[in-house]
Design a protein around this motif. Structure first.
Motif, PDB file in Angstrom:
ATOM      1  N   GLY A   1       0.825  -1.207   0.000  1.00 28.15           N
ATOM      2  CA  GLY A   1       0.000   0.000   0.000  1.00 28.15           C
ATOM      3  C   GLY A   1       0.860   1.257   0.000  1.00 28.15           C
ATOM      4  N   VAL A   2       1.896   1.263   0.832  1.00 29.37           N
ATOM      5  CA  VAL A   2       2.811   2.403   0.871  1.00 29.37           C
ATOM      6  C   VAL A   2       3.500   2.573  -0.476  1.00 29.37           C
ATOM      7  N   ARG A   3       3.957   1.462  -1.055  1.00 32.99           N
ATOM      8  CA  ARG A   3       4.640   1.507  -2.347  1.00 32.99           C
ATOM      9  C   ARG A   3       3.714   2.061  -3.439  1.00 32.99           C
ATOM     10  N   THR A   4       2.459   1.613  -3.418  1.00 34.00           N
ATOM     11  CA  THR A   4       1.499   2.103  -4.413  1.00 34.00           C
ATOM     12  C   THR A   4       1.247   3.590  -4.241  1.00 34.00           C
ATOM     13  N   TRP A   5       1.115   4.030  -2.990  1.00 32.85           N
ATOM     14  CA  TRP A   5       0.893   5.447  -2.711  1.00 32.85           C
ATOM     15  C   TRP A   5       2.057   6.285  -3.213  1.00 32.85           C
ATOM     16  N   LEU A   6       3.291   5.819  -2.958  1.00 28.10           N
ATOM     17  CA  LEU A   6       4.464   6.568  -3.393  1.00 28.10           C
ATOM     18  C   LEU A   6       4.591   6.586  -4.916  1.00 28.10           C
ATOM     19  N   GLN A   7       4.244   5.487  -5.565  1.00 31.19           N
ATOM     20  CA  GLN A   7       4.299   5.457  -7.023  1.00 31.19           C
ATOM     21  C   GLN A   7       3.259   6.399  -7.640  1.00 31.19           C
ATOM     22  N   MET A   8       2.125   6.534  -6.968  1.00 30.18           N
ATOM     23  CA  MET A   8       1.115   7.491  -7.434  1.00 30.18           C
ATOM     24  C   MET A   8       1.640   8.915  -7.313  1.00 30.18           C
ATOM     25  N   LYS A   9       2.368   9.192  -6.241  1.00 34.21           N
ATOM     26  CA  LYS A   9       2.968  10.522  -6.083  1.00 34.21           C
ATOM     27  C   LYS A   9       3.977  10.786  -7.194  1.00 34.21           C
ATOM     28  N   ARG A  10       4.753   9.755  -7.560  1.00 26.12           N
ATOM     29  CA  ARG A  10       5.726   9.934  -8.624  1.00 26.12           C
ATOM     30  C   ARG A  10       5.026  10.175  -9.959  1.00 26.12           C
ATOM     31  N   LYS A  11       3.991   9.426 -10.237  1.00 25.67           N
ATOM     32  CA  LYS A  11       3.258   9.608 -11.494  1.00 25.67           C
ATOM     33  C   LYS A  11       2.640  11.003 -11.570  1.00 25.67           C
TER      34      LYS A  11
ATOM     35  N   PRO B   1      11.695  10.243  -6.366  1.00 29.69           N
ATOM     36  CA  PRO B   1      12.445  10.331  -7.620  1.00 29.69           C
ATOM     37  C   PRO B   1      12.304   9.059  -8.455  1.00 29.69           C
ATOM     38  N   ASP B   2      12.831   9.112  -9.659  1.00 31.40           N
ATOM     39  CA  ASP B   2      12.911   7.908 -10.482  1.00 31.40           C
ATOM     40  C   ASP B   2      14.203   7.154 -10.190  1.00 31.40           C
ATOM     41  N   LEU B   3      15.240   7.912  -9.886  1.00 35.33           N
ATOM     42  CA  LEU B   3      16.549   7.338  -9.595  1.00 35.33           C
ATOM     43  C   LEU B   3      17.105   8.006  -8.345  1.00 35.33           C
ATOM     44  N   TYR B   4      17.604   7.197  -7.439  1.00 33.37           N
ATOM     45  CA  TYR B   4      18.114   7.690  -6.155  1.00 33.37           C
ATOM     46  C   TYR B   4      19.588   7.351  -6.034  1.00 33.37           C
ATOM     47  N   ILE B   5      20.405   8.349  -5.656  1.00 37.38           N
ATOM     48  CA  ILE B   5      21.835   8.133  -5.451  1.00 37.38           C
ATOM     49  C   ILE B   5      22.212   8.638  -4.066  1.00 37.38           C
ATOM     50  N   ASP B   6      22.719   7.726  -3.249  1.00 35.21           N
ATOM     51  CA  ASP B   6      23.244   8.109  -1.935  1.00 35.21           C
ATOM     52  C   ASP B   6      24.691   8.517  -2.131  1.00 35.21           C
TER      53      ASP B   6
ATOM     54  N   LEU C   1      10.437   0.481  -1.014  1.00 38.86           N
ATOM     55  CA  LEU C   1       9.231   1.266  -0.753  1.00 38.86           C
ATOM     56  C   LEU C   1       8.976   2.266  -1.879  1.00 38.86           C
ATOM     57  N   GLY C   2      10.027   2.937  -2.332  1.00 36.76           N
ATOM     58  CA  GLY C   2       9.850   3.939  -3.381  1.00 36.76           C
ATOM     59  C   GLY C   2       9.833   3.376  -4.786  1.00 36.76           C
ATOM     60  N   GLY C   3      10.273   2.120  -4.939  1.00 38.94           N
ATOM     61  CA  GLY C   3      10.304   1.532  -6.276  1.00 38.94           C
ATOM     62  C   GLY C   3      11.302   2.219  -7.189  1.00 38.94           C
ATOM     63  N   CYS C   4      12.383   2.761  -6.626  1.00 38.77           N
ATOM     64  CA  CYS C   4      13.380   3.495  -7.404  1.00 38.77           C
ATOM     65  C   CYS C   4      14.565   2.590  -7.746  1.00 38.77           C
ATOM     66  N   HIS C   5      15.231   2.911  -8.834  1.00 39.55           N
ATOM     67  CA  HIS C   5      16.564   2.369  -9.058  1.00 39.55           C
ATOM     68  C   HIS C   5      17.504   3.150  -8.150  1.00 39.55           C
ATOM     69  N   VAL C   6      18.474   2.443  -7.572  1.00 35.54           N
ATOM     70  CA  VAL C   6      19.331   3.104  -6.587  1.00 35.54           C
ATOM     71  C   VAL C   6      20.802   2.881  -6.906  1.00 35.54           C
ATOM     72  N   GLY C   7      21.587   3.898  -6.598  1.00 37.69           N
ATOM     73  CA  GLY C   7      23.031   3.828  -6.743  1.00 37.69           C
ATOM     74  C   GLY C   7      23.689   4.465  -5.543  1.00 37.69           C
ATOM     75  N   SER C   8      24.978   4.256  -5.377  1.00 36.82           N
ATOM     76  CA  SER C   8      25.666   4.819  -4.221  1.00 36.82           C
ATOM     77  C   SER C   8      27.109   5.150  -4.561  1.00 36.82           C
ATOM     78  N   TYR C   9      27.576   6.243  -3.979  1.00 40.30           N
ATOM     79  CA  TYR C   9      28.994   6.603  -4.037  1.00 40.30           C
ATOM     80  C   TYR C   9      29.506   6.514  -2.611  1.00 40.30           C
TER      81      TYR C   9
END
Length: 500
Positions: free
Chosen positions: A42-52, A167-172, A186-194
């Protein structure tokens, strides 16, 4: 009934009771698991709706950087601004966002700070999401179990960031690995890290096992075998959790050979991990002509030993001051007209804790009777930094297991003779032989630092010039251009997932 028969009946009754509870507990576990799964979905769906909804408004994908201290003046912030500059230049149809916990400043002031400190200007505007609960990742909030407290705090801070902007893409870009599963699952994002440095490392475990006192291993723990054993267990469990969180990253970039070894051991993602050396503004220093022998002889009457680094405990500024005191003791009192030496400590203060640390260091200078020889320069502009480095004779670095060492590279590019700690990035990547000769010096305690400084100051101008020239040639591999090319190549798999 005998006592043996009675105990047997009690045991049988206990087994029957546990067996009768097994099935209800199993069903309860299934129900709770299902509720948790439905809640997460439910949380994931809500967040994806916010992104859309956001995508429908601006029509562009968004890449977000998590950097709660983006207004600080350290090497990590330089990575952030250079990465943003490279991405904005390459991807014109993508929006870029920075999650920051800085309060009391505007976006314009933050960008102006990046220009003044790092000489970096972004091609176009970037959106800032100002987080209100950065205190959750402050070390001072967790006097005990600091690593665990900050990591759990980062989960909540990451949740605040995610709910403010999806976001669509998240980088820490600051090393908060526990935010990665939040944005991925939860956010359904692609993630990367430095990764600038691992939150925990095998070296830290060794320090506790060997019961060595350090800034992160208090004397009362190192002197107690029981507390040391408990801390080893705590570190091992935390290392497991840290590895699980980090393994969520689709792309992992590390800043040095030293960091690479630890991250591969902890995150176990060799196919997704690469070394991307951090950007150092070497060209700005290389553009300044190096002093020749005659100029060196003229200015030999006053030498400056310059240190560049944020005023954090791990930078070990106390060691610098104590080693400087020993240098003065070895040199003796300079007669009138003879050469003198001073220590200049340049760095940024992130918060009140750092400012209090500077006051403590000033007090140490008074105690050691070197206050008139030590100068503190806080949050200075880039041009002033460049002048201080190009005028210096020695560049000083004392952090044990520094993950990389941007300040070390800048000192070498400016033409100082670097004296760095014999560990981590400086030892493995930076202060290494070049063209068949040394590029600087390494030390690891007060005596070896004082001895090395005395040796450098006693060298002839010709010998100093040879090391300085060789060091300058060696650091071109750490330029902004090299970083941007390596960074863009590393994040290409992530950027290709964006639907432009």
């Amino acid at each position: 009934m005998s006592a043996h028969e009675h105990s047997s009946l009690c045991l049988c009754d206990l087994i029957r009771l546990l067996w009768s509870l097994l099935l209800p507990c199993f069903y309860l576990s299934l129900v709770l698991t299902a509720i948790l799964f439905l809640f997460i979905m439910g949380v994931r769906t809500w967040l994806q709706m916010k992104r859309k909804s956001r995508r429908a408004q601006d029509g562009r994908p968004a890449v977000a950087f998590f950097h709660p201290y983006c207004n600080a003046g350290g090497g990590g912030e330089r990575v952030l601004w250079c990465a943003l500059r490279a991405l904005q230049s390459r991807y014109q149809d993508v929006s870029f966002v920075v999650y920051t916990g800085d309060q009391g400043v505007t976006a314009e002031e933050i960008l102006d700070g990046a220009r003044r400190r790092f000489n970096i200007r972004l091609p176009r505007a970037v959106k800032f999401v100002f987080l209100k609960h950065r205190l959750l990742v402050e070390a001072k909030l967790y006097p005990h179990f600091t690593l665990l407290g900050q990591s759990v705090g980062s989960i909540f801070l990451g949740w605040e960031a995610l709910t403010e902007f999806v976001p669509d893409l998240y980088i820490d870009s600051m090393g908060y690995a526990f935010t990665l599963p939040v944005f991925r699952y939860l956010g359904g994002c692609h993630v990367g890290s430095y990764v600038h440095y691992p939150t925990i490392s095998t070296d830290m475990l060794s320090v506790v096992r060997e019961r060595n006192p350090r800034f992160n291993n208090a004397d009362y723990i190192s002197s107690n075998p029981v507390l040391s054993a408990i801390k080893v267990i705590y570190y091992c469990v935390f290392a497991l959790l840290y590895g699980l969180a980090g393994s969520c990253s689709d792309v992992v970039m590390v800043n040095s050979t030293w960091t690479l070894g630890h991250i591969l051991a902890l995150w176990r993602a060799p196919n997704r991990t690469s070394v991307v050396y951090p950007p150092c503004d070497v060209q700005a220093f290389l553009d300044v002509p190096i002093r020749d022998e005659d100029e060196e002889k003229e200015r030999k009457k006053c030498h400056s030993v310059v240190s560049v680094g944020q005023f954090r405990p791990e930078k070990d500024h106390q060691l610098q001051i104590k080693a400087f005191r020993k240098l003065l003791d070895r040199k003796g009192v300079e007669p009138a007209g003879q050469e003198t030496v001073k220590l200049v400590l340049i760095g940024g203060c992130r918060n009140q804790e750092d400012e209090e640390r500077v006051q403590m260091l000033r007090g140490l200078c008074l105690d050691l009777d070197v206050a008139d020889r030590v100068e503190f320069k806080l949050n200075i502009p880039f041009e002033e930094l460049k002048k201080d480095l190009t005028d210096a004779t020695i560049g000083l670095h004392t952090m044990w297991n520094e993950h990389f060492g941007i300040g070390v590279v800048e000192c070498m590019a400016a033409g100082t003779i670097i004296l760095a700690h014999r560990s981590g990035g400086p030892k493995l990547d930076i202060v290494v032989p070049y063209d068949g000769g040394p590029t600087g010096f390494l030390a690891d305690d007060e005596d070896s630092y004082a001895e090395a400084m005395e040796r450098i100051l006693s060298m002839t101008p010709a010998a100093q010039l040879e090391i300085r020239r060789r060091a300058r040639l060696s650091v071109t591999r750490f330029s902004d251009q090299e970083f941007e090319g390596s960074f863009l190549a590393a994040v290409e798999p992530l950027m290709s997932t964006l639907r432009l």
